[in-house]
Scaffold this active site. Structure first.
Site, PDB file in Angstrom:
ATOM      1  N   LEU B   9       0.829  -1.206   0.000  1.00 49.22           N
ATOM      2  CA  LEU B   9       0.000   0.000   0.000  1.00 49.22           C
ATOM      3  C   LEU B   9       0.863   1.256   0.000  1.00 49.22           C
ATOM      4  O   LEU B   9       0.607   2.224   0.710  1.00 49.22           O
ATOM      5  CB  LEU B   9      -0.956  -0.031   1.209  1.00 49.22           C
ATOM      6  CG  LEU B   9      -1.898  -1.253   1.208  1.00 49.22           C
ATOM      7  CD1 LEU B   9      -2.661  -1.347   2.528  1.00 49.22           C
ATOM      8  CD2 LEU B   9      -2.874  -1.177   0.040  1.00 49.22           C
ATOM      9  N   LYS B 190       5.374  -2.442 -20.925  1.00 47.60           N
ATOM     10  CA  LYS B 190       5.649  -1.360 -19.961  1.00 47.60           C
ATOM     11  C   LYS B 190       7.134  -0.987 -19.966  1.00 47.60           C
ATOM     12  O   LYS B 190       7.491   0.196 -19.859  1.00 47.60           O
ATOM     13  CB  LYS B 190       5.234  -1.805 -18.553  1.00 47.60           C
ATOM     14  CG  LYS B 190       5.561  -0.815 -17.435  1.00 47.60           C
ATOM     15  CD  LYS B 190       4.892   0.526 -17.627  1.00 47.60           C
ATOM     16  CE  LYS B 190       4.805   1.330 -16.342  1.00 47.60           C
ATOM     17  NZ  LYS B 190       5.991   1.400 -15.528  1.00 47.60           N
ATOM     18  N   GLU B 197       9.867   6.737 -22.712  1.00 44.79           N
ATOM     19  CA  GLU B 197       9.757   7.852 -21.755  1.00 44.79           C
ATOM     20  C   GLU B 197      11.138   8.474 -21.509  1.00 44.79           C
ATOM     21  O   GLU B 197      11.283   9.702 -21.532  1.00 44.79           O
ATOM     22  CB  GLU B 197       9.164   7.290 -20.464  1.00 44.79           C
ATOM     23  CG  GLU B 197       9.150   8.195 -19.266  1.00 44.79           C
ATOM     24  CD  GLU B 197       8.821   7.373 -18.001  1.00 44.79           C
ATOM     25  OE1 GLU B 197       7.834   6.615 -18.012  1.00 44.79           O
ATOM     26  OE2 GLU B 197       9.576   7.481 -17.008  1.00 44.79           O
TER      27      GLU B 197
END
Lengths: 327, 327, 327, 327
Positions: B9, B190, B197
């Protein structure tokens, strides 16, 4: 024996005069610094009081070798020689000039009946002993006339094995001097030579950096390999594919100090590395290695690191990364 | 509405849970940090005491999304899920893993009757509001089963104009999630995305650096041009060929401070930029831009400058140049 | 005089055997091709019927030099030697192996009491006459034991001037063989050597390409310069900064045919150029020149030109450009 | 409403006239091709018989926008306008001119009391509908006077979110037109824009090429990954970091034909990509990505492959490799 005027007695010009005099040629020399003149006169040259005096001291047809910093000093000296010399004389630029400037100057001198030679001169501080590799552009006649001068400056065959299948080609090439072609050809060939030099140097530097990093503390212990870089450079001098004069020089520097601690790590560049890249762009030749070598030098001097800051700002923008400020 | 377990998380995992809950899905969450769990539970999730508890709280067939740092943490969590899950369940790695690891893991889980999905997740800190671009690899059945989850996470069509001639192609692609192919395909896509990128970021950074340098004090006065880089980035956002999200982020950073003074100029890199270059090497694809972008980051962090020192040592050797030590 | 087993009698292995026998050493040789064995036996070697026979013919402590294509053939031969050799014996991989494989193999052999040396061997087809530059990794004891072998293979001092300030360093380095460090160090140094080789070669190739293009018909007449590239390469061999063995080879090829017409222009690459780039990526070293050199080879073989097509598609998209199809 | 003269009615010039007329401005147009004039006159413009007629048809202070191919056509038109215009009038070069030429021209026109603006115009074939991004260099007074013209040509705010923290900055920047600075600043900014464009395009092209190669038959079966590149480009348009107009165009081209078969794979280049690299060299800025992008285009057109032949010749020389001739 021949005679020649030499203008500009920095390290290169002075040593050229000395090497010529060793071969028995007569040199009339001038420099704006009297001490520089005196040093060469002490070796047997005749000093002139100014450029006009130098020209006056030479017998026609004259040859004057200009060995000055590129740009304004050379440009001005050639222009003055254009006024001082007589038809049939030859003005020589032995420094680092862009070949387009040679073409322009040669046309201006030709209109006055003068010859012009552009000579790329490689050899650096070693040239006095090792000889200079001469890359000559200009008309054939003054090149032929000055052959004894070129032969004296060039290294000669030395112990270098002959290249097979050169039968029928001009023997002077194997002695280290070449009439490359018309005006500009000498400096073009020298420019490309320097571009290659940048690329070879960077190839060696990257390789040594890889060997250094192979023992990085960031690597897993079992994959760290420590090597003595000075010994590696030395062993490559014998029988390997990368044997080269640049490797010889590298081995010598590493033998003195494998950490190369006296060097800052920032690296300068001269005009010819830049001109080579511009030549590539103008002639649509892909030259990634020669260019990467130049850019590595630019990057070594990049104090402001603005491009890096822009990258960090983007990373911060999309990922929330904030690169650590240096302490 | 669907339910899903979320392991890890951090910023990404917590926001994924929040975006799913906004869409009405049920999330069972776990993190080794109790405070991280509490923060997401406050938003409506159910917290688990440990990985086993998370699995037990889900109804079969289960889906557990692992969103942990790449390497050991993810590897261990997937291995534990291999022991805890039941046939037909699906373990998802939504983090940054090399595609070869996905292929290996999928085979291990398949032997136990388990599914595995590798999902490249782009969107960074903006994903909660903007949605995540999802690149999914693995078997078709669990992908179809989890379509509602993917649809909730993805950005949807938004105001982006449709691409012509896509009739007959899967509509979910235009909503921002794609089943790219078999195991590893999600992380491969990805990885390449991140490589691109890097290249785009470096292209922008170099361009801005050129604008900065166009006003350098080293240039002749008549050739110095000063531009407001923040305004330039802004104007390029409208109608130019380089409009892009990275430009938007750049314009925002420059509007805050055109000097980008809060950034150090040293730039980190993540695994995927490196893997992209290694992929290029392994598949013999020339990728000079993607590689130059990675190397520029390496160079920005090069404190020792050993390669530069080696260059200087060679220059000193042949030309007598001694680069100035920095004060 | 020493004795050694040699496995693999391709060009490299056979010539290594011959050079050792010239120095008076005894060679037991084996190859899967009987004719290859016969050719070396004709020069004085003893042939073995198989690997076990080769091992049996050697007196302990044995040394077996494997000179096979990298990958499976070498891997298998080393594994078999692990079963055949006795404690204290040494297995040598003189081929092109990744240094990580050396570390793995050495550990496996060490568990059986065996030594392992990884030896990078440079010299190519010229090694028989010129000698081989040997870069050796592994334990010190077998290296010391095999010093006579290495001395026979290495080029020796020859006419190469000594590097100043090497007093106190191991003299064998100046004879052309170096114990670089622990397991893997030999092949690491050879890998980096080959990376540098790629960079130097590309630097030369780009420079020659610039000279070729300087006479392009696309240039304005007054800026076209024609030079004889074969003569340029020759003159650079004397006194220039780029003197190197690669330049010698280039000059020889150009003397034979300045157009190099027998070469296709597509260029292969071996593992070590690729490994060097991967090493740079793994150790975060900026190596733009070594990488550009590799990518230039990849690009030379790119038949599909998909990247170029993608560029053209974008240009068509924003500018309406349609690149001409080749006829 | 304003009026303006437009010289050169190719795709860009004609669409600029049309977009201005849509906004209610009056256009006097001229082209050497009568049909081009007729096509724009049909849309509401007034046609002129020649440049003098165009100038005569405008009320002082006049503005004439030249939109011609760079080099001689533009140079000549600006020179003629220098003779035809009256003090206070403004000549505009909206094409692709090197910024140094702008500085030279502006000085010549200033001596006659004339203004000069250099305007980089981005938008390509889409500009008519999408608007043009305008990068303007020159004096402030004519820029202010022509603000309505620029506002009509620029895209306006559209649906693009505002950049935070731009309060207090000129609002026209967010509408897509920027007074970048003095003479040359407009074309400098446009030049750098195009350099970035080259870099971004190449980044995308290399990434797509990697995806293509990921399914290469040369890879081990278990490591081959097939992806639908058209779908990948599409999904990246939503929420990914590489969203950009160039990606939109790429996705559109791939949706039409994922093989891009109608493109040859050879790619042209315009002056601005080259000038950007030359700017980097002149200002000592490391720009490896922008340069690699340019060189990739050069390499795509390299039919003679001389550099590759030189590499093969060296490999042949030291290793006996003979690269296969293509059949």
């Amino acid at each position: 024996m021949a005679e020649i005027g030499i203008v500009g007695l920095g390290r290169m010009g002075a040593n050229i005069a000395r090497r010529l005099m060793r071969a028995g040629h007569r040199c009339i020399v001038w420099d704006r610094d009297d001490a520089a003149i005196a040093a060469v006169v002490a070796g047997g040259a005749s000093g002139a009081a100014d450029l006009a005096g130098l020209v006056a001291a030479l017998a026609a047809p004259r040859a004057v070798w200009v060995m000055l910093p590129h740009g304004a000093p050379t440009e001005q000296a050639i222009a003055e020689l254009g006024d001082l010399l007589s038809p049939g004389d030859v003005a020589i630029d032995g420094g680092n000039t862009h070949w387009k400037d040679d073409i322009r100057r040669a046309a201006a001198l030709r209109a006055k009946g003068l010859h012009y030679l552009d000579i790329g001169t490689s050899g650096g501080v070693w040239g006095l002993e090792r000889g200079y590799c001469l890359m000559i552009g200009g008309e054939a006649e003054p090149v032929a006339r000055l052959a004894p001068i070129f032969a004296a400056l060039a290294p000669g065959r030395g112990g270098i094995p002959a290249t097979p299948r050169r039968e029928g080609r001009a023997p002077n090439v194997e002695e280290g001097w070449l009439h490359c072609g018309g005006h500009g050809a000498g400096h073009l060939v020298k420019m490309v030579h320097n571009g290659i030099e940048y690329g070879m140097m960077q190839a060696l530097a990257e390789g040594l950096d890889l060997l250094r990093a192979a023992d990085s503390k960031d690597l897993p212990e079992e994959h760290r390999i420590a090597v003595d870089i000075a010994d590696v450079a030395e062993v490559w001098r014998r029988g390997s594919v990368v044997t080269s004069w640049l490797l010889d020089l590298t081995a010598a520097a590493l033998a003195e100090d494998p950490a190369l601690a006296k060097y800052s790590g920032t690296v300068g560049d001269s005009g010819e590395g830049r001109w080579t890249v511009q030549q590539a762009v103008e002639t649509a030749v892909s030259a990634p290695v020669l260019t990467a070598a130049l850019f590595a030098r630019f990057a070594s001097r990049d104090e402001g690191r603005f491009a890096g800051k822009a990258l960090s700002a983007m990373r911060h923008g999309f990922g929330g990364h904030l690169e650590p400020k240096k302490g």
